[in-house]
Structure formats: C-alpha cells, structure tokens
Design a protein around this motif. Structure first.
Motif, short mmCIF file in Angstrom:
data_model
loop_
_atom_site.label_atom_id
_atom_site.label_comp_id
_atom_site.label_asym_id
_atom_site.label_seq_id
_atom_site.Cartn_x
_atom_site.Cartn_y
_atom_site.Cartn_z
N LEU A 273 -16.20 -28.32 -30.37
CA LEU A 273 -17.45 -28.27 -30.73
C LEU A 273 -18.03 -27.07 -31.43
O LEU A 273 -18.52 -26.85 -32.50
N GLY A 274 -17.55 -25.96 -30.77
CA GLY A 274 -17.59 -24.55 -31.49
C GLY A 274 -16.94 -24.46 -32.69
O GLY A 274 -17.53 -23.89 -33.74
N VAL A 275 -15.73 -25.03 -32.94
CA VAL A 275 -15.25 -25.08 -34.33
C VAL A 275 -15.99 -25.60 -35.27
O VAL A 275 -16.15 -25.44 -36.43
N SER A 276 -16.44 -27.00 -34.80
CA SER A 276 -17.28 -27.76 -35.68
C SER A 276 -18.49 -27.15 -36.08
O SER A 276 -19.03 -27.07 -37.33
N LEU B 203 -19.29 -35.83 -38.99
CA LEU B 203 -17.88 -36.36 -38.94
C LEU B 203 -17.28 -35.51 -37.89
O LEU B 203 -16.50 -35.74 -37.01
N GLY B 204 -17.58 -34.07 -37.54
CA GLY B 204 -17.01 -33.31 -36.82
C GLY B 204 -17.45 -33.48 -35.31
O GLY B 204 -16.41 -33.82 -34.39
N ILE B 205 -18.76 -34.16 -35.16
CA ILE B 205 -19.11 -34.50 -33.86
C ILE B 205 -18.39 -35.72 -33.59
O ILE B 205 -17.84 -35.90 -32.39
N LEU C 20 -12.80 -45.03 -37.73
CA LEU C 20 -14.13 -45.26 -38.55
C LEU C 20 -14.31 -43.73 -38.99
O LEU C 20 -14.73 -43.55 -40.22
N TYR C 21 -14.18 -42.79 -38.35
CA TYR C 21 -14.42 -41.45 -38.83
C TYR C 21 -13.42 -40.84 -39.70
O TYR C 21 -13.76 -40.20 -40.92
N LEU C 22 -12.33 -41.55 -39.66
CA LEU C 22 -11.23 -41.29 -40.79
C LEU C 22 -11.34 -41.92 -41.88
O LEU C 22 -11.25 -41.31 -43.12
N SER C 23 -11.92 -43.25 -41.83
CA SER C 23 -12.36 -43.84 -43.06
C SER C 23 -13.21 -42.96 -43.93
O SER C 23 -13.44 -42.83 -45.06
N ALA D 134 -20.21 -43.54 -38.28
CA ALA D 134 -19.00 -42.77 -37.16
C ALA D 134 -19.70 -42.00 -36.42
O ALA D 134 -19.56 -42.29 -35.17
N LYS D 135 -20.71 -41.31 -36.43
CA LYS D 135 -21.36 -40.50 -35.44
C LYS D 135 -22.00 -41.40 -34.35
O LYS D 135 -21.99 -41.24 -33.10
#
Length: 391
Positions: free
Chosen positions: A94-97, A251-253, A305-308, A326-327
């Motif tokens: 999450l920190g990187v996101s 998308l990161g989440i 879903l998130y990759l799409s 996605a989230k």
C-alpha cells in the motif's frame, strides 16, 4: 508463527524484462520483507529504510517514464509487482501504491521544467510521497474541502488540515489539493509541497485495527508558503487531476487486496492440509474443500478484473468504470477470503500466533481507502445510467 511461504503465483507478463523484474522482486521479498513482516506489524514499525531500498531498486517509479528515472513499465506489470509486495506485507504494498499516487499529478500534468526538476528524486531518489485530498469533514464529498491556498504575490499560502494521510508526518513531499476559488469542484488546485516546508505539522498517528506499521495521520498546513512553481496544472484543474489519480490508484488498491487474499488462502490451504481431525486432513472434508475452492475462484476473478482494467489503461482506453469495478470486487473479495481463512483455522485463526487474523484486519481498510465501496457503486452506476437526477 511466520507467514506460510506458498508456491509463487503463476503470472502472465508481456516481456522478458518484466519476467526478470518479477524475479528480482520475489528475491527481495524473501530476503527483506517476509521474514520480519509479522513482527514489524505487531510492533507498529514503519520500514523507512526498506522504502529507500525499493527506491534504489527502481520499484517506486515503475509505471512512469524512463526519461525521468521511472521504470517505464505498463500498469499490467506494475500492479502484479504491487500484488506481490502486498502479499508479503500490506504496509509495503500500500505504501508503494500511495507513493505512486502522490507522483501522478506531477508526472501527468506537470510542465517539462517541473518534471525535470522534481521527478527524478521522487521516482528514484529515495524520497517518499503522500497524497492529501481528504479532510476531517470532507471524505467521500472531497469537493467540499476547506483547505485554502491564497495568492500572495508570486507565492501561495496554504492553510488547513488534511485527514487520513498515509505517510503523514514522515513523507518527503505531499501532493495537496486546496481551494483557490469558489465552492465546488471547479475551485480546487493541485500543489506539490515539500515535506519540510515551514508550517507543516502532523498529528499523532491514528490507532488503527490493521496496518499498524503504516502511519496514518492528520497533516496541518499553517500558513505554508510555496512558490507558484509548486502549482500543478491550471488553477481550478485540481479536482480533475485528483480524480484521474484516483482512477489509477484504485487499481493499486485492487492489486493489494488480491495480494492479501492470496496470502490468506495460502495460509488456510497449508493449515487445512497439515491439520488432521477424525483421522484425516481437514482439507479432505467437502465443506472445507468447497470454501477453499470459492476463495481461490474469487482471487482469480479479482485478479483478472484488475488486469483487464490495467490493460485498458495501458492501451489509452477509458478505464474509470473498470477501475471502480475492480476496486469494489477485489476488496470485497479480500474481506470474504480473509474472513473465511480465519474460520478455516478455527481457534488458531483468531490468535496472533497465525497471520490469518492480521490479513482479515488489513483487508477491512481496503474497502474504505481511495473511495469507499459505496462510492465505487455510485461511480459505476453513473457510467451505466448517467448522473443522478438533481433534487
């Protein structure tokens, strides 16, 4: 008890470079993150040195251009790296996101001079960013913010309080949304503010049920003076900049959620395979096998879903609706999967000696951050049926 080390997730990556990158990430995780993740989270320690290491390895700027020190990777690759980091320790993933979110305004809307001056240090110079949108009285209704930026000659003076800020008080820079004009979304402007600017202070970190190693706090801006060169985009453009950043951040989440869920499934599978009751492994009982099957199916569906949505973004197609979907799906799935993991471990799952209870506590916050899942439904419905009828 240490986290269970499961078989790596088989991933489809678009290039040999991306496959090599993932291999390096997995080595770093096994060496630097996974062995101490549970202990560090329980102690509430933020791994600041680790983030410097991630920066040195090029992992804090993966989706941004190589001309400014980024990794030049598509979101499809970046998100799968993020999932791996979150599976090892959500504080890191999450920190990187959040850091990536904090860089978005400058990378997407800054001038070439602004980008050349600031982006290299932000993407690979060991700095850590934070994103300041929410306030104590304006969370989901972000356009109601009251933090102000007032012109004073060639400078701006920032005054107000931001809330729920990941890396609050320890960030090297803040992307701040502040009101520069009339009420509503059109009166908001984006600024890039150094973390050591005079007048910035942070409240004590929030006492959270999960992610105890990641500091979350209010950040106060008391007459913080910044030059006009710190303004990102045009005056009044800030809210659209913020929404664009959130689309990508969601998308990161989503990726982080699937990382946590995958770790919970791995733990549950290891436990039910090893644990014997009534003379046979728990995993032999059909009711429990079906739970494991449902957990694995939810993870694969969320990952797809998130990759799409990421591939749509990489192709330059609209992806806001898909990012919200996605989230919504991934974080709800993570909550269900982690809760089921605790159930499958029985009494052991409710103890801190096993990581399942930590995964469940961490999954909960992912349904809230960067737009609650109720807000995601509002976003999706607007794309499907148009704006709500004014009252």
């Amino acid at each position: 008890m240490p986290d269970h080390a499961a078989q790596p997730v088989e991933r489809r990556l678009p290039t040999e470079e991306a496959r090599d990158l993932l291999g390096l990430v997995r080595e770093l995780i096994q060496r630097e993150i996974r062995p101490t993740a549970a202990e560090e989270e329980e102690a509430g320690r933020f791994p600041r040195d680790l983030f410097r290491l991630l920066s040195d390895a090029g992992l804090l700027g993966l989706p941004y251009g190589e001309e400014f020190g980024g990794g030049g990777q598509p979101y499809e690759v970046y998100l799968q790296v993020l999932e791996e980091l979150a599976a090892a320790r959500l504080t890191v993933g999450l920190g990187v996101s959040v850091h990536t979110l904090a860089c978005h305004a400058l990378a997407a809307y800054g001038t070439k001079d602004q980008q050349a001056a600031r982006l290299p240090a932000m993407l690979g110079g060991g700095l850590l960013g934070a994103y300041c949108l929410s306030e104590p009285a304006s969370g989901s209704d972000a356009a109601a913010m009251t933090t102000k930026a007032v012109r004073d000659g060639d400078d701006w003076v920032l005054t107000g309080t931001k809330a729920w800020i990941t890396h609050g008080g320890i960030a090297d820079f803040y992307t701040v949304l502040a009101r520069t004009g009339a009420p509503g979304a059109r009166g908001i402007t984006a600024f890039l503010v150094p973390g050591d600017a005079p007048g910035i202070s942070a409240a004590a970190p929030e006492r959270k049920m999960g992610m105890k190693g990641s500091p979350t706090s209010q950040v106060h801006f008391d007459g913080v003076r910044i030059p006009d060169a710190a303004r990102i985009g045009d005056e009044g453009q800030g809210f659209s900049i913020a929404l664009a950043a959130l689309d990508a951040g969601r998308l990161g989440i989503s990726a982080c959620a699937m990382g946590v869920a995958q770790s919970a499934l791995d733990e549950a599978l290891a436990f039910t395979t090893d644990r014997r009751q009534f003379g046979r492994p728990l995993a032999d009982f059909q009711g429990l096998r079906f739970m494991l099957a449902d957990m694995a199916t939810a993870i694969e569906a969320g990952r797809a879903l998130y990759l799409s949505a990421a591939r749509r973004r990489d192709a330059g197609l609209p992806f806001a609706k898909e990012a919200a979907m996605a989230k919504l799906f991934c974080t709800d799935a993570a909550m269900k999967v982690t809760t089921d993991a605790v159930q499958l471990l029985g009494g052991y799952g409710y103890t801190a000696d096993f990581p399942a209870e930590r995964y469940m506590r961490e999954a909960k916050v992912l349904q809230i951050v960067e737009g609650t899942n109720q807000i995601q439904r509002v976003v999706i419905a607007r794309h499907l049926a148009g704006p709500e009828t004014p009252r």
